[in-house]
Design a protein around this motif. Structure first.
Motif, short mmCIF file in Angstrom:
data_model
loop_
_atom_site.label_atom_id
_atom_site.label_comp_id
_atom_site.label_asym_id
_atom_site.label_seq_id
_atom_site.Cartn_x
_atom_site.Cartn_y
_atom_site.Cartn_z
N UNK A 92 0.74 -1.36 0.10
CA UNK A 92 -0.06 0.08 0.07
C UNK A 92 0.89 1.32 0.04
N UNK A 95 1.44 1.93 -3.79
CA UNK A 95 0.47 2.73 -4.24
C UNK A 95 0.19 4.02 -3.97
N UNK A 96 0.52 4.37 -2.45
CA UNK A 96 0.27 5.78 -2.11
C UNK A 96 1.45 6.70 -2.74
N UNK A 98 2.60 6.31 -5.84
CA UNK A 98 2.17 6.65 -7.25
C UNK A 98 1.21 7.58 -7.19
N UNK A 99 0.28 7.66 -6.23
CA UNK A 99 -0.68 8.35 -6.29
C UNK A 99 -0.33 9.78 -5.80
N UNK B 84 -6.03 1.15 -1.89
CA UNK B 84 -5.11 2.54 -1.73
C UNK B 84 -5.84 2.85 -3.03
N UNK B 87 -6.42 0.81 -6.10
CA UNK B 87 -5.78 -0.40 -6.04
C UNK B 87 -6.94 -1.29 -5.18
#
Lengths: 206, 207
Positions: A92, A95-96, A98-99, B84, B87
């Motif tokens: 996660x 993913x964070x 990338x955001x 996320x 995701x």
């Protein structure tokens, strides 16, 4: 024939006291419960810092979005996001990252804490990172219900540094302190947060 | 007179001792009845496995793969809400199952919204299964599955015309209950299961 005042029976007195307490609870419980929930929130005045930290645990990534906004306003020069290895092939924290990148923060300005299983662990990891990087001030971004405990935990486990609490606004879809008991999600969050406070103050599980 | 006061003074410690014993007894009863609170593992053959045990602790992919290999079901649906930004862990569970050898056509994905309690997902699952013509399902969830949650879900599916068995990964349950009071995540998972089951009773849509 003279009138002799008799004391009311004890059970009647008890009943009256009980009714008075019930009436007080009925009229004053809402403001007390609202205030108890508001006491979980800590908001500091915005101030420049070396780094802004989006604490993990927000599947909607609103914390990360606010951290990117703070970075883009020039209040911080670096961003820390955190996460955990959630399932096969997915972290996660990645993913964070990338955001946050998609919101305009350069990749080289983002650090990922990779084992953020709880707030205490995040605070200890940030303590090491800030020492290594020579940073002194950090902005903490988290959900409003978590903001006071997060600030307390970071002050306790990274005591050398200054932390500024700038949580999300308590607006939908976030948790809200007003009449929290009327919403299933907010009730669960509030009770859980008080249990977490007990664990934090007792210095319990890590 | 002195004797009377003396007697009263002695009663208080005895009363506190009784209260302390009662609290200790309740805590001991709660501790030993913990396994009774959680549902037993049950596996029944079904047309499809609904895989919801996609989290850092459950090791659900391996268990679902094992059930598939044993022929418990020939189809798998991996379902999750987002963990996320855009995701969904279900996407990764599908890729993992395919890597373990499950043919792509036998594993599908269901993306879920973020809702407040487990019961709110039941109509979504029932509609999804019925739309695909399934009449029996084995639901694999996290090891914190309670007896009450198991019964509620199975009854809901049955009322919707779907034979359902709700279970979990037995190894994950054993790991969770193994000296749980010494580990943060185990104590947290158990406390949250107890708390959520209680709070769900207060809301009609979550009961």
């Amino acid at each position: 024939m003279s009138f002799i005042p008799r004391r009311p029976p004890r059970h009647l007195l008890r009943l009256l006291v009980l009714l008075a307490v019930a009436a007080l609870l009925y009229f004053y419980s809402a403001p007390v419960f609202n205030a108890a929930a508001r006491s979980l929130i800590r908001v500091d005045a915005p101030a420049p810092a070396d780094v802004v930290i989006a604490l993990g645990g927000d599947a909607r990534c609103m914390r990360e979005r606010r951290a990117a906004e703070i970075f883009n306003r020039g209040l911080a020069r670096h961003v820390i996001v955190s996460g955990v290895p959630y399932a096969w092939g997915v972290h996660t924290g990645d993913a964070a990252k990338r955001y946050v990148e998609s919101l305009g923060v350069p990749a080289e300005r983002i650090t990922v804490l990779r084992d953020a299983w709880n707030t205490r662990r995040e605070a200890m990891d940030v303590n090491e990172l800030m020492r290594a990087q020579g940073w002194n001030r950090a902005i903490l971004v988290t959900s409003p219900f978590h903001s006071r405990r997060a600030h307390y935990t970071f002050r306790r486990y990274a005591a050398e540094y200054t932390f500024i609490s700038m949580p999300l606004e308590p607006e939908p879809p976030e948790w809200q302190p007003e009449r929290w008991w009327s919403r299933r999600g907010d009730l669960g969050i509030t009770v859980r947060e008080y249990l977490s406070w007990i664990n934090t103050l007792a210095g319990g599980w890590r | 007179m002195i004797g009377v006061f003396g007697k009263r003074r002695n009663r208080k410690p005895r009363r506190w001792l009784r209260v302390a014993c009662a609290i200790a007894g309740l805590l001991a009863a709660a501790y030993f009845s913990l396994p009774l609170f959680f549902a037993p593992a049950r596996v029944e053959p079904a047309e499809v496995i609904l895989h919801l045990a996609i989290d850092p602790r459950s090791r659900g992919d391996e268990y679902v793969h094992r059930l598939y290999q044993e022929g418990v079901a020939r189809r798998i649906i991996a379902a999750s809400s987002q963990i996320s930004w855009e995701v969904y862990s279900a996407d990764f569970a599908r890729a993992h199952l395919m890597e373990m050898g499950v043919p792509a056509e036998n594993v599908s994905i269901l993306h879920l919204p973020m809702l407040e309690c487990g019961a709110e997902y039941l109509p979504i699952f029932a509609d999804h299964l019925k739309a695909r013509g399934f009449s029996s399902v084995l639901v694999v969830v996290s090891p914190t599955l309670t007896r009450w949650g198991q019964r509620r879900s199975e009854n809901y599916f049955r009322a919707a015309g779907i034979e359902a068995t709700v279970t979990f990964v037995p190894e994950a349950r054993a790991a969770m209950l193994d000296r749980w009071w010494r580990t943060h995540w185990k104590a947290q998972a158990i406390a949250l299961a107890l708390m959520n089951s209680t709070i769900d009773l207060l809301y009609a849509r979550c009961r």
